[in-house]
Structure formats: structure tokens, C-alpha cells
Design a protein around this motif. Structure first.
Motif, PDB file in Angstrom:
ATOM      1  N   GLU A 191       7.964   6.495   2.511  1.00 17.32           N
ATOM      2  CA  GLU A 191       7.052   7.210   1.626  1.00 17.32           C
ATOM      3  C   GLU A 191       5.755   6.434   1.467  1.00 17.32           C
ATOM      4  O   GLU A 191       5.723   5.199   1.597  1.00 17.32           O
ATOM      5  N   PRO A 192       4.656   7.133   1.190  1.00 15.89           N
ATOM      6  CA  PRO A 192       3.381   6.454   0.959  1.00 15.89           C
ATOM      7  C   PRO A 192       3.376   5.750  -0.388  1.00 15.89           C
ATOM      8  O   PRO A 192       4.088   6.149  -1.326  1.00 15.89           O
ATOM      9  N   MET A 193       2.573   4.683  -0.479  1.00 15.99           N
ATOM     10  CA  MET A 193       2.439   3.938  -1.726  1.00 15.99           C
ATOM     11  C   MET A 193       1.116   3.174  -1.670  1.00 15.99           C
ATOM     12  O   MET A 193       0.776   2.616  -0.621  1.00 15.99           O
ATOM     13  N   PRO A 194       0.350   3.130  -2.737  1.00 15.82           N
ATOM     14  CA  PRO A 194      -0.897   2.363  -2.726  1.00 15.82           C
ATOM     15  C   PRO A 194      -0.630   0.885  -2.444  1.00 15.82           C
ATOM     16  O   PRO A 194       0.374   0.317  -2.901  1.00 15.82           O
ATOM     17  N   LEU A 195      -1.523   0.266  -1.709  1.00 14.55           N
ATOM     18  CA  LEU A 195      -1.345  -1.136  -1.339  1.00 14.55           C
ATOM     19  C   LEU A 195      -1.165  -2.028  -2.559  1.00 14.55           C
ATOM     20  O   LEU A 195      -0.273  -2.891  -2.581  1.00 14.55           O
ATOM     21  N   GLU A 196      -1.994  -1.865  -3.570  1.00 16.21           N
ATOM     22  CA  GLU A 196      -1.898  -2.743  -4.736  1.00 16.21           C
ATOM     23  C   GLU A 196      -0.569  -2.561  -5.469  1.00 16.21           C
ATOM     24  O   GLU A 196      -0.030  -3.523  -6.020  1.00 16.21           O
ATOM     25  N   ALA A 200       2.119  -5.565  -6.046  1.00  7.61           N
ATOM     26  CA  ALA A 200       2.581  -5.868  -7.403  1.00  7.61           C
ATOM     27  C   ALA A 200       4.107  -5.778  -7.508  1.00  7.61           C
ATOM     28  O   ALA A 200       4.728  -6.515  -8.286  1.00  7.61           O
ATOM     29  N   ARG A 201       4.710  -4.906  -6.708  1.00  7.26           N
ATOM     30  CA  ARG A 201       6.151  -4.684  -6.796  1.00  7.26           C
ATOM     31  C   ARG A 201       6.938  -5.398  -5.700  1.00  7.26           C
ATOM     32  O   ARG A 201       8.142  -5.158  -5.557  1.00  7.26           O
ATOM     33  N   LEU A 202       6.297  -6.268  -4.943  1.00 13.00           N
ATOM     34  CA  LEU A 202       6.966  -6.887  -3.804  1.00 13.00           C
ATOM     35  C   LEU A 202       8.308  -7.541  -4.146  1.00 13.00           C
ATOM     36  O   LEU A 202       9.309  -7.311  -3.446  1.00 13.00           O
ATOM     37  N   PRO A 203       8.381  -8.364  -5.185  1.00 13.68           N
ATOM     38  CA  PRO A 203       9.692  -8.972  -5.490  1.00 13.68           C
ATOM     39  C   PRO A 203      10.781  -7.933  -5.697  1.00 13.68           C
ATOM     40  O   PRO A 203      11.902  -8.077  -5.194  1.00 13.68           O
ATOM     41  N   HIS A 211      16.441  -3.835   3.974  1.00 16.32           N
ATOM     42  CA  HIS A 211      15.383  -3.922   4.985  1.00 16.32           C
ATOM     43  C   HIS A 211      14.161  -3.198   4.431  1.00 16.32           C
ATOM     44  O   HIS A 211      14.159  -1.966   4.312  1.00 16.32           O
ATOM     45  N   PHE A 212      13.129  -3.966   4.095  1.00 18.80           N
ATOM     46  CA  PHE A 212      11.904  -3.381   3.553  1.00 18.80           C
ATOM     47  C   PHE A 212      10.717  -3.815   4.402  1.00 18.80           C
ATOM     48  O   PHE A 212      10.612  -4.973   4.807  1.00 18.80           O
ATOM     49  N   GLU A 213       9.836  -2.880   4.687  1.00 16.37           N
ATOM     50  CA  GLU A 213       8.589  -3.190   5.391  1.00 16.37           C
ATOM     51  C   GLU A 213       7.544  -2.160   4.994  1.00 16.37           C
ATOM     52  O   GLU A 213       7.861  -1.123   4.396  1.00 16.37           O
ATOM     53  N   PHE A 214       6.302  -2.453   5.323  1.00 15.10           N
ATOM     54  CA  PHE A 214       5.257  -1.466   5.073  1.00 15.10           C
ATOM     55  C   PHE A 214       4.123  -1.613   6.061  1.00 15.10           C
ATOM     56  O   PHE A 214       3.929  -2.662   6.681  1.00 15.10           O
ATOM     57  N   TYR A 215       3.409  -0.503   6.234  1.00 12.59           N
ATOM     58  CA  TYR A 215       2.236  -0.443   7.096  1.00 12.59           C
ATOM     59  C   TYR A 215       1.016  -0.184   6.221  1.00 12.59           C
ATOM     60  O   TYR A 215       1.014   0.770   5.429  1.00 12.59           O
ATOM     61  N   TRP A 216       0.004  -1.017   6.399  1.00 16.69           N
ATOM     62  CA  TRP A 216      -1.240  -0.833   5.641  1.00 16.69           C
ATOM     63  C   TRP A 216      -2.332  -0.379   6.602  1.00 16.69           C
ATOM     64  O   TRP A 216      -2.572  -1.016   7.634  1.00 16.69           O
ATOM     65  N   PHE A 217      -2.980   0.721   6.247  1.00 12.85           N
ATOM     66  CA  PHE A 217      -4.043   1.264   7.073  1.00 12.85           C
ATOM     67  C   PHE A 217      -5.375   0.610   6.689  1.00 12.85           C
ATOM     68  O   PHE A 217      -5.848   0.800   5.559  1.00 12.85           O
ATOM     69  N   LEU A 313       1.763 -13.900   0.859  1.00  9.29           N
ATOM     70  CA  LEU A 313       1.370 -12.615   1.434  1.00  9.29           C
ATOM     71  C   LEU A 313       0.297 -11.872   0.643  1.00  9.29           C
ATOM     72  O   LEU A 313      -0.694 -11.423   1.228  1.00  9.29           O
ATOM     73  N   PRO A 314       0.435 -11.661  -0.665  1.00  8.08           N
ATOM     74  CA  PRO A 314      -0.595 -10.892  -1.369  1.00  8.08           C
ATOM     75  C   PRO A 314      -2.002 -11.472  -1.197  1.00  8.08           C
ATOM     76  O   PRO A 314      -2.962 -10.736  -0.918  1.00  8.08           O
ATOM     77  N   GLY A 315      -2.129 -12.786  -1.335  1.00  8.47           N
ATOM     78  CA  GLY A 315      -3.441 -13.401  -1.177  1.00  8.47           C
ATOM     79  C   GLY A 315      -3.986 -13.256   0.227  1.00  8.47           C
ATOM     80  O   GLY A 315      -5.187 -12.992   0.419  1.00  8.47           O
ATOM     81  N   VAL A 316      -3.126 -13.392   1.233  1.00  5.44           N
ATOM     82  CA  VAL A 316      -3.577 -13.265   2.619  1.00  5.44           C
ATOM     83  C   VAL A 316      -4.043 -11.840   2.895  1.00  5.44           C
ATOM     84  O   VAL A 316      -5.093 -11.628   3.529  1.00  5.44           O
ATOM     85  N   LEU A 317      -3.309 -10.843   2.447  1.00  6.62           N
ATOM     86  CA  LEU A 317      -3.725  -9.463   2.701  1.00  6.62           C
ATOM     87  C   LEU A 317      -5.045  -9.137   2.008  1.00  6.62           C
ATOM     88  O   LEU A 317      -5.892  -8.421   2.564  1.00  6.62           O
ATOM     89  N   ARG A 318      -5.227  -9.661   0.825  1.00  5.98           N
ATOM     90  CA  ARG A 318      -6.506  -9.402   0.145  1.00  5.98           C
ATOM     91  C   ARG A 318      -7.654 -10.088   0.876  1.00  5.98           C
ATOM     92  O   ARG A 318      -8.762  -9.543   0.958  1.00  5.98           O
TER      93      ARG A 318
END
Length: 433
Positions: A191-196, A200-203, A211-217, A313-318
């Protein structure tokens, strides 16, 4: 055979070896290695060519495992399967499924050879289950002197630890014994989800899902999330129509056409990505694990991937988002983010630390060097480890700093291949000459 050109799947490298051979047994591999030594030739075994580095390239003897596809044994009681090096993962899945067995985790492509995938550190995403190398319980190797060695955690343990993700530098892999588990179903929820929100919910998202993963456009604030968890059944696979629409038409045929347009007209990419992010709607289904883990990938690309400490991860993606804006890159492929628990494989990218993987892709034929060059410092400043089979510029001086067991692995290499029979330019860079 001579005068044969071999190329990687992504078109990043090619080899024009002095000779090629397709041995059909461990004995024939050993004979080929001894023959090459007599001619002063270096030796490399290729796989399916899915590495983007020149890890398999040689101007000496190139061995192909196309005849090494046998299944030597499957022991459901012991949870072990011994297979030859050239067996494609997709065929291994078929064999295991017929025995009521499966691999505990997989990456999202299943056409690689078992040995090639293991040797370069191929992984999927998992809360508890690591990459393919963590499932290896034994290896049959042909060493540089032509001798054949069986190694495991109990027998030749140092060689085993070095060679599990060994890049072919410690010996030619003839066969592997893999840990397998009873076959299981996965419930896939996408399902889609906003990046932020994801960040915020990564933990929570990681802890609650096997098994969790995501794709950021890029150029959007949108992601597509994937949550795969074991399900009791019954299987409820996608309908043929939905599977064709999503996985064949949208993810391959249409995506190929879109990328061709974006390659010619990069200015339209931000707008196209906004549409692409909305095109992949939510879906849920239950199917055999290997059919959920892997999907067809026919759009060709070039890839860089780094393993970083998960907490970074959060800091690197930002910082990646800021870099894209500042540098004006136009990137049509989403970034893929996956996870792995810490493992004990000496040269695994997840060795000793909870890991997040950030994979950047560029459509084949589009410029990628400046984009990757801008991303790489963002990964290395947090001690990122490059995927051994994907584009990077790191050398052994950097790698020995981020791999605690790097020195121990080099000691094993000095013992089993002092003349560097299995070396090439890539290994000279990443392991030292």
C-alpha cells in the motif's frame, strides 16, 4: 572455446577471455583450474551476469556453470539441500516446493545462480531472516592448486567463513549445502504511504512485520510499502488479470515505455513520478513464499546499493532528498529500501550490525555516474558497506575499516590462493593485489 564475449545483464562490463569452458562436474572444474595454472591464466566462474561490477570479468579462463545444475540431495528431516553451483534460484524453488520445503528468505529476483547470488551477498528483507549466505551450511570448493575441499563451520571453519560471501576469491564454488525450512505461505500487503510517515513509524513497521520494505519515488513524498508475513492459508493468489496488470503491464511493459520517454526528456521525470507513485494501488494476497519474495524484472537498469546502520536510515534518506534537489538530478526509478538483522558472515554487508539497504537504480542507457557519485559520500560517511555486486568506488583501504573480519579473510586468501589464480581487476581493488 575462445573468442567469446560475455556481458553483464545491465551492460556495465564485458569480458573477452582467452578461453571459456563449461565443466559438468567438480572434477572437470579442478582439471580446468590446473590447466589454467599451467598456462599462467587467471580463472573466474560467472553466474547469470546480474552483478553490475566487474567481479566476474577475466581475460584468462572464464568458467560457465550452465552444466552444473544438479540437485545432489534434499533432506527434509535435517532441513538441508545440497545443490550444484549453477542451479538458478527459481529452479531451486521449484525443487524445494516439490519436497514441501522453501528458503526462509529471498531477494526480489530469482534468476541468479545459487552460487553467484551467495558469493556476492544477495539478500532480501527480513526482521529475523538474513541473506542467502546465512543459510549456507557447507561448500564444496576447488582451490587454486586444483584440490577439492569441503568446508563448513566444523570443517575448515576459517575458509568457510571467508568463502561464504567470497566473491570467488577463495575458490571456485562447485556445490552448496543450504538450510531449508518447511514450505510456507506469505500474506503480502502492499500500500502507498507518505515517506515521512514511513520514517516516523519505522521501528513499529519493522518490528510488526517479518519482511518489510518500501520504495520511495524521487521528486515526490510518496512510497509504496510491502509487508510480508506468514499466513496459515489457504492460498489466495492474485487473479491472473490483476497479476498481469500489476506485474507484467505496469511494472514491466509500461514502466519500460515510461523510462524510454524519461531518458529522452528528463525534465518530465518529476511529473511522471507523481503519476507512477499513484498508479500502484493497494493490494493484498496470500501465496507461496517464493512467489511473494520474487517478481519478474525485465526493465534493465544499473544499480548502486549500500548497507548502512539501520538507525542512520532516516537521516540518510533526507540527505538524499536534499542532494537531488540541490544537484538537479532527474531519477525515474524509485529507491528501494530493505532491512536485515545482524549476521556473523565475515564479508556479509550485514556482518555484526542491524542493517538498512538503500538501492539506487537508473534506467539502462541513462547517465548514472554523477548521481551515484553524489550518493556515495552520503553512505560512506555513516560507514556504509557497498553491495559487492553493485556499482561502487570503494577499495580495500576503506573496506578493511568497515569489515571487522576483513583482515582474517585476507589471511585465508593468502593461504589458499597466494598466486592470485582467482583474482581480477575488481578483486585487486576491493581485496588488494
Amino acid at each position: 572455446m575462445s573468442n567469446v564475449t560475455w556481458r553483464t545483464w545491465g551492460g556495465t562490463h564485458e569480458a573477452v577471455p582467452r578461453r571459456t569452458a563449461a565443466p559438468n562436474s567438480t572434477g572437470e572444474i579442478a582439471a580446468a583450474v590446473r590447466s589454467a595454472a599451467g598456462e599462467g591464466l587467471r580463472v573466474r566462474m560467472v553466474g547469470s551476469g546480474h552483478s553490475f561490477t566487474d567481479v566476474a570479468v577475466t581475460d584468462g579462463l572464464l568458467l560457465s556453470p550452465v552444466a552444473l545444475t544438479g540437485v545432489r540431495s534434499v533432506d527434509a528431516t535435517a532441513g538441508l539441500a545440497t545443490v550444484e553451483a549453477g542451479l538458478p534460484l527459481c529452479d531451486l524453488n521449484t525443487v524445494l516446493d516439490a519436497h514441501g520445503l522453501a528458503l526462509a528468505n529471498m531477494g526480489d529476483i530469482a534468476v541468479q545462480t545459487v552460487a553467484g547470488a551467495v558469493q556476492t551477498g544477495t539478500h532480501g528483507t527480513g526482521r529475523d531472516a538474513g541473506g542467502l549466505a546465512t543459510m549456507v551450511r557447507g561448500m564444496e570448493l576447488v582451490l587454486a592448486d586444483g584440490s577439492v575441499v569441503a568446508c563448513s563451520a566444523e570443517r575448515e571453519p576459517a575458509l568457510f567463513e571467508a568463502a561464504r560471501v567470497g566473491l570467488g576469491a577463495f575458490g571456485v564454488v562447485a556445490a552448496l549445502t543450504m538450510a531449508v525450512v518447511p514450505a510456507f505461505l506469505l500474506r503480502a500487503r502492499e500500500e502507498p504511504m507518505p515517506l515521512e510517515e514511513v520514517l516516523a513509524r519505522l521501528p513499529e513497521l519493522r518490528a510488526a512485520n517479518e519482511h518489510f520494505e518500501f520504495y520511495w519515488f524521487p521528486h515526490t513524498g510518496a512510497t509504496t510499502t510491502k509487508r510480508n508475513n506468514r499466513a496459515p492459508g489457504p492460498a489466495r493468489p492474485l487473479s491472473r488479470t490483476r497479476a498481469w496488470l500489476d506485474d507484467e503491464f505496469l511494472a514491466n511493459s509500461l514502466f519500460e515505455a515510461v523510462n524510454r520517454v524519461c531518458r529522452r526528456l528528463p525534465a518530465v521525470i518529476p511529473a511522471v513520478n507523481q503519476v507512477s507513485a499513484r498508479a500502484l494501488t493497494a493490494r493484498a494476497y496470500v501465496d507461496a513464499a517464493h512467489r511473494v519474495f520474487a517478481s519478474p524484472r525485465r526493465v534493465r537498469f544499473v544499480e548502486m546499493e549500500y548497507a548502512i546502520p539501520a538507525a542512520e536510515l532516516p537521516g540518510v534518506l533526507r540527505r538524499i532528498r536534499a542532494t537531488l534537489r540541490r544537484r538537479g538530478h532527474r531519477i525515474s526509478f524509485p529507491l528501494e529500501i530493505r532491512f536485515a538483522p545482524a549476521d556473523d558472515v565475515w564479508l556479509s554487508t550485514a556482518h555484526g550490525r542491524d542493517t538498512a539497504y538503500v538501492a539506487a537504480h537508473v534506467y539502462r542507457g541513462s547517465p548514472y555516474r554523477e548521481y551515484f557519485a553524489d550518493l556515495e559520500p552520503l553512505f560512506t560517511e555513516v560507514d556504509g558497506r557497498p553491495h559487492w555486486g553493485k556499482v561502487h568506488s570503494r577499495d580495500h583501504r576503506y573496506l578493511e575499516r568497515v569489515y571487522p573480519m576483513f583482515g582474517a579473510a585476507l589471511e585465508v586468501r593468502e593461504r589458499v590462493d597466494p598466486d592470485r589464480r582467482f583474482a581480477n581487476r575488481y578483486l585487486d581493488r576491493v581485496l588488494g593485489a
